[in-house]
Structures are given as structure tokens and as C-alpha cells.
Design a protein around this motif. Structure first.
Motif, PDB file in Angstrom:
ATOM      1  N   VAL A 185       0.997  -1.135   0.177  1.00 13.51           N
ATOM      2  CA  VAL A 185       0.098  -0.021   0.037  1.00 13.51           C
ATOM      3  C   VAL A 185       0.946   1.026  -0.024  1.00 13.51           C
ATOM      4  N   ASP A 186       0.258   2.372  -0.486  1.00 11.08           N
ATOM      5  CA  ASP A 186       1.089   3.499  -0.584  1.00 11.08           C
ATOM      6  C   ASP A 186       0.397   4.636   0.579  1.00 11.08           C
ATOM      7  N   VAL A 187       0.816   4.460   1.804  1.00 15.69           N
ATOM      8  CA  VAL A 187      -0.077   5.468   2.703  1.00 15.69           C
ATOM      9  C   VAL A 187       0.370   6.510   2.640  1.00 15.69           C
ATOM     10  N   GLY A 188       1.482   7.116   2.032  1.00 14.67           N
ATOM     11  CA  GLY A 188       1.736   8.565   1.820  1.00 14.67           C
ATOM     12  C   GLY A 188       0.542   9.313   0.964  1.00 14.67           C
ATOM     13  N   ASN A 189      -0.012   8.401   0.170  1.00 14.16           N
ATOM     14  CA  ASN A 189      -1.332   9.083  -0.122  1.00 14.16           C
ATOM     15  C   ASN A 189      -2.627   8.816   0.284  1.00 14.16           C
ATOM     16  N   ALA A 190      -3.211   9.716   1.107  1.00 12.05           N
ATOM     17  CA  ALA A 190      -4.198   9.669   1.817  1.00 12.05           C
ATOM     18  C   ALA A 190      -5.601  10.243   1.417  1.00 12.05           C
ATOM     19  N   ASP A 191      -5.655  10.376   0.338  1.00 16.66           N
ATOM     20  CA  ASP A 191      -6.954  10.909  -0.521  1.00 16.66           C
ATOM     21  C   ASP A 191      -7.848   9.806  -0.151  1.00 16.66           C
ATOM     22  N   GLY A 192      -9.292   9.935  -0.578  1.00 24.99           N
ATOM     23  CA  GLY A 192     -10.293   9.048  -0.477  1.00 24.99           C
ATOM     24  C   GLY A 192     -10.141   7.793  -1.199  1.00 24.99           C
ATOM     25  N   GLU A 193      -9.903   8.036  -2.626  1.00 23.53           N
ATOM     26  CA  GLU A 193      -9.539   7.030  -3.542  1.00 23.53           C
ATOM     27  C   GLU A 193      -8.526   6.300  -3.150  1.00 23.53           C
ATOM     28  N   HIS A 194      -7.308   6.578  -2.576  1.00 23.64           N
ATOM     29  CA  HIS A 194      -6.215   5.812  -2.402  1.00 23.64           C
ATOM     30  C   HIS A 194      -6.719   4.947  -0.939  1.00 23.64           C
ATOM     31  N   ARG A 195      -7.410   5.498  -0.029  1.00 26.73           N
ATOM     32  CA  ARG A 195      -7.843   4.849   1.058  1.00 26.73           C
ATOM     33  C   ARG A 195      -8.681   3.739   0.712  1.00 26.73           C
ATOM     34  N   THR A 196      -9.570   4.068   0.015  1.00 27.69           N
ATOM     35  CA  THR A 196     -10.484   2.864  -0.672  1.00 27.69           C
ATOM     36  C   THR A 196      -9.739   1.608  -1.199  1.00 27.69           C
ATOM     37  N   LEU A 197      -8.791   2.124  -1.963  1.00 24.26           N
ATOM     38  CA  LEU A 197      -7.984   1.174  -2.703  1.00 24.26           C
ATOM     39  C   LEU A 197      -7.196   0.357  -1.826  1.00 24.26           C
ATOM     40  N   HIS A 198      -6.716   1.121  -0.709  1.00 22.30           N
ATOM     41  CA  HIS A 198      -6.028   0.406   0.354  1.00 22.30           C
ATOM     42  C   HIS A 198      -6.772  -0.731   1.030  1.00 22.30           C
ATOM     43  N   ALA A 199      -7.830  -0.251   1.369  1.00 23.32           N
ATOM     44  CA  ALA A 199      -8.538  -1.065   2.228  1.00 23.32           C
ATOM     45  C   ALA A 199      -9.131  -2.360   1.318  1.00 23.32           C
ATOM     46  N   SER A 200      -9.310  -2.236   0.040  1.00 23.97           N
ATOM     47  CA  SER A 200      -9.449  -3.349  -0.860  1.00 23.97           C
ATOM     48  C   SER A 200      -8.361  -4.189  -0.914  1.00 23.97           C
ATOM     49  N   ILE A 201      -6.933  -3.748  -1.119  1.00 24.43           N
ATOM     50  CA  ILE A 201      -5.844  -4.356  -1.093  1.00 24.43           C
ATOM     51  C   ILE A 201      -5.729  -5.260   0.089  1.00 24.43           C
ATOM     52  N   ILE A 202      -5.654  -4.737   1.241  1.00 27.23           N
ATOM     53  CA  ILE A 202      -5.610  -5.403   2.417  1.00 27.23           C
ATOM     54  C   ILE A 202      -6.696  -6.336   2.624  1.00 27.23           C
ATOM     55  N   SER A 203      -8.144  -6.056   2.368  1.00 23.06           N
ATOM     56  CA  SER A 203      -9.109  -6.967   2.448  1.00 23.06           C
ATOM     57  C   SER A 203      -8.766  -8.229   1.424  1.00 23.06           C
ATOM     58  N   HIS A 204      -8.549  -8.163   0.353  1.00 25.97           N
ATOM     59  CA  HIS A 204      -8.135  -9.238  -0.611  1.00 25.97           C
ATOM     60  C   HIS A 204      -6.885 -10.106  -0.095  1.00 25.97           C
ATOM     61  N   ALA A 205      -5.936  -9.425   0.328  1.00 23.13           N
ATOM     62  CA  ALA A 205      -4.741 -10.028   1.142  1.00 23.13           C
ATOM     63  C   ALA A 205      -5.266 -10.793   2.298  1.00 23.13           C
ATOM     64  N   TYR A 206      -6.043 -10.299   3.038  1.00 22.41           N
ATOM     65  CA  TYR A 206      -6.425 -10.999   4.324  1.00 22.41           C
ATOM     66  C   TYR A 206      -7.396 -12.241   3.882  1.00 22.41           C
ATOM     67  N   ASP A 207      -8.095 -12.191   2.836  1.00 22.51           N
ATOM     68  CA  ASP A 207      -8.786 -13.283   2.449  1.00 22.51           C
ATOM     69  C   ASP A 207      -7.805 -14.357   1.846  1.00 22.51           C
ATOM     70  N   ILE A 208      -7.029 -14.087   1.145  1.00 24.28           N
ATOM     71  CA  ILE A 208      -5.849 -15.078   0.517  1.00 24.28           C
ATOM     72  C   ILE A 208      -5.048 -15.577   1.741  1.00 24.28           C
ATOM     73  N   ALA A 209      -5.002 -14.997   2.653  1.00 24.84           N
ATOM     74  CA  ALA A 209      -4.039 -15.520   3.891  1.00 24.84           C
ATOM     75  C   ALA A 209      -5.022 -16.570   4.636  1.00 24.84           C
ATOM     76  N   GLY A 210      -6.317 -16.152   4.685  1.00 29.15           N
ATOM     77  CA  GLY A 210      -7.348 -17.065   5.329  1.00 29.15           C
ATOM     78  C   GLY A 210      -7.564 -18.231   4.732  1.00 29.15           C
ATOM     79  N   LEU A 211      -7.570 -17.896   3.283  1.00 30.19           N
ATOM     80  CA  LEU A 211      -8.046 -19.397   2.516  1.00 30.19           C
ATOM     81  C   LEU A 211      -6.850 -20.400   2.362  1.00 30.19           C
ATOM     82  N   ALA A 212      -5.479 -19.923   2.650  1.00 25.20           N
ATOM     83  CA  ALA A 212      -4.257 -20.382   2.571  1.00 25.20           C
ATOM     84  C   ALA A 212      -3.898 -20.776   3.830  1.00 25.20           C
ATOM     85  N   SER A 213      -4.365 -20.366   4.897  1.00 26.71           N
ATOM     86  CA  SER A 213      -4.036 -20.506   6.174  1.00 26.71           C
ATOM     87  C   SER A 213      -2.666 -19.954   6.474  1.00 26.71           C
TER      88      SER A 213
END
Length: 287
Positions: free
Chosen positions: A138-166
């Protein structure tokens, strides 16, 4: 990722191992997604091969269909079929291009990452995901709304993958070097820059229970830092976002997702902001 109901799997008969199909089986086994197999070819007939793959999948309990198609080029064929079938994820085995050819022609895999409205999983290795490390960039240096939404999506998908792969979820963010001439004292010392970036990560750290030792804030360009951290962790999947830059600026600069694709020794999942997805879908509809 749990909400995905249909996955487009790009089958490349000349590639060994069916790596894309192996990843699709893993994801569909958890999400119960339908698998749509696609061979992009306008020269040879692959009906028998595709029927055999579908039959094998159905015997193993998967829902599957298949087709062969060709429209102008590979990436456009994939995108048109993805839209027609309503697939929420595209999975393809990466085809590496040599450096000289990349200078002359934009690789088809880059074009697919750039123009496909759906998330794209580029499969690069045959390593098992089970128990592995999943890296969200993620690029937390960009804190505008679009980037925050994209960051949330990136981390949510990564979290899901980590979950399905244990597996375990890690997060990386690159920050700029200190600038003594900066008017903002925060950017005059590397330590204060890193502290500012860590503060920006606290919200999603709490939401996804990411401990401090799994948060990697590093100085340097993102296209250098991300592969370095992924290599150090021996990550099995790296999740990135892209703004889908195109045209002359894209040729000169390149999107981070495209630039790091060849440098990463892990599978790569690439996501886009919602407004870019809407724009790309409009472009596909106009063709």
C-alpha cells in the motif's frame, strides 16, 4: 474475494503445469466459484483439450465451462470474455518477456493488468500457498479518499487469501528519503517519516489484527522496496493496486504493478480503484 462467483481462467496449452488452473481450483474450492476456461487462439483448435479439462473439473466437484476465442489480441480477448461472462477475477500464468522486447512492445500481460476491469491474478510459481506469507503493498503516503478505498481493498483481498491458505498477512509501504530542505519537519528525518507512515497504518492494523512486526515501512522507490520485502519474506502472493496509467506517460514511467511484475518471485494479484473500473467497463462497452 469471498464474494467472487465466477472466475475466468486463461488456459495456455503451450505452457507447462497449468499453474493458473491450479490456483483457480484452490480459490474455487473455498469460494464455490464457477470456473470459465478460456483459450485465446485463432489458429489451432482446442475443443477436445478444453472438454477434457471441464470433465476433470466436474468429476472433482467443480462447476466449469470453457470456450476458445480470439479478438484482435490476447488481452482484448480476455477482457471481452471477462465482461461477457461477468467474471469477478481473472487468473493467468505470467509469460515473461525479455528486456529488449519490453522496450519495443508493451507486454500483453502488462496490457491485461492495465485495461482489465476485474482483479487479475498473475501466477508466477508453482509454490504452495498453504501456510505461506501474503504481502499487501500500500502507498499510505497518499491519504486521499480514492487511495484509502484502494488500500482497504488491497488489504481485504490479501487478508482473504491468507485466510484461505492458512497463511499470514504482511503489509509493506515504501516512503521517500529524508529531505533536509523540506518545509515540513516531518520529512527532514527518516525516523519521523517512518513514524508518520506507521501512524497512517494503525487503523487497518487494528481492523485486520496486523502486529507491528508484520508491518514493513521501508525507505526507497516502491518498485524496489516491494520486491525486496517480498523476497525477504519469501511471500507466496503479493497484492498490489494500480491506477492503470496508459498512453505516453505509461510507456515512459510504467505502473508500479507492471514494473515489479517481473521482479517479484511470487504470484501477483492486481486491483484497481472503483472509478477506474467503471471507466474501463465503459471503454469495453464502446468497442
Amino acid at each position: 474475494m469471498q464474494a467472487i462467483r465466477s472466475i475466468l481462467v486463461v488456459i495456455q496449452p503451450d505452457q507447462t503445469g497449468d499453474l493458473a488452473l491450479k490456483r483457480a481450483r484452490l480459490i474455487a474450492g473455498v469460494t464455490q466459484s464457477h470456473l470459465h476456461l478460456l483459450v485465446c487462439d485463432n489458429k489451432r483448435q482446442h475443443t477436445i483439450y478444453l472438454n477434457e479439462l471441464v470433465g476433470e473439473l466436474e468429476r472433482d466437484g467443480y462447476r466449469a465451462t470453457a470456450q476458445q476465442a480470439w479478438q484482435e489480441n490476447l488481452h482484448q480477448t480476455v477482457i471481452n470474455v471477462q465482461q461477457a461472462e461477468g467474471c469477478g477475477l481473472v487468473i493467468k500464468q505470467q509469460v515473461p518477456e525479455n528486456a529488449l522486447k519490453r522496450l519495443l512492445l508493451t507486454p500483453e500481460d502488462w496490457k491485461l493488468l492495465r485495461h482489465c476491469p476485474a482483479p487479475v491474478l498473475m501466477v508466477k510459481t508453482d509454490r504452495l500457498w498453504t501456510g505461506g506469507k501474503v504481502l499487501a503493498a500500500v502507498d499510505v503516503g497518499n491519504a486521499d479518499g480514492e487511495h484509502r478505498t484502494l488500500h482497504a481493498s488491497i488489504i481485504s483481498h490479501a487478508y482473504d487469501i491468507a485466510g484461505l491458505a492458512s497463511g499470514s498477512l504482511h503489509v509493506v509501504s515504501a516512503h521517500p528519503a529524508a529531505m533536509l530542505a523540506s518545509a515540513d519537519p516531518t520529512f527532514q528525518l527518516s525516523e519521523t517519516i517512518e513514524a508518520r507512515y506507521r501512524d497512517a497504518c494503525k487503523a487497518f492494523q487494528a481492523d485486520y489484527e496486523i502486529p507491528g512486526e508484520r508491518l514493513h515501512i521501508c525507505e526507497g522507490p516502491a518498485d524496489v522496496v516491494i520486491p525486496q520485502v517480498a523476497s525477504r519474506l519469501n511471500a507466496v502472493v503479493t497484492v498490489l493496486g494500480t491506477v492503470a496509467r496508459s498512453g505516453f506517460s505509461g510507456a515512459l514511467i510504467g505502473n508500479t504493478a507492471e514494473v515489479v511484475l517481473d521482479a517479484l518471485d511470487s504470484d501477483v494479484l492486481v486491483l484497481k480503484p472503483d472509478d477506474i473500473i467503471d471507466h474501463l467497463e465503459e471503454l469495453v462497452a464502446q468497442r
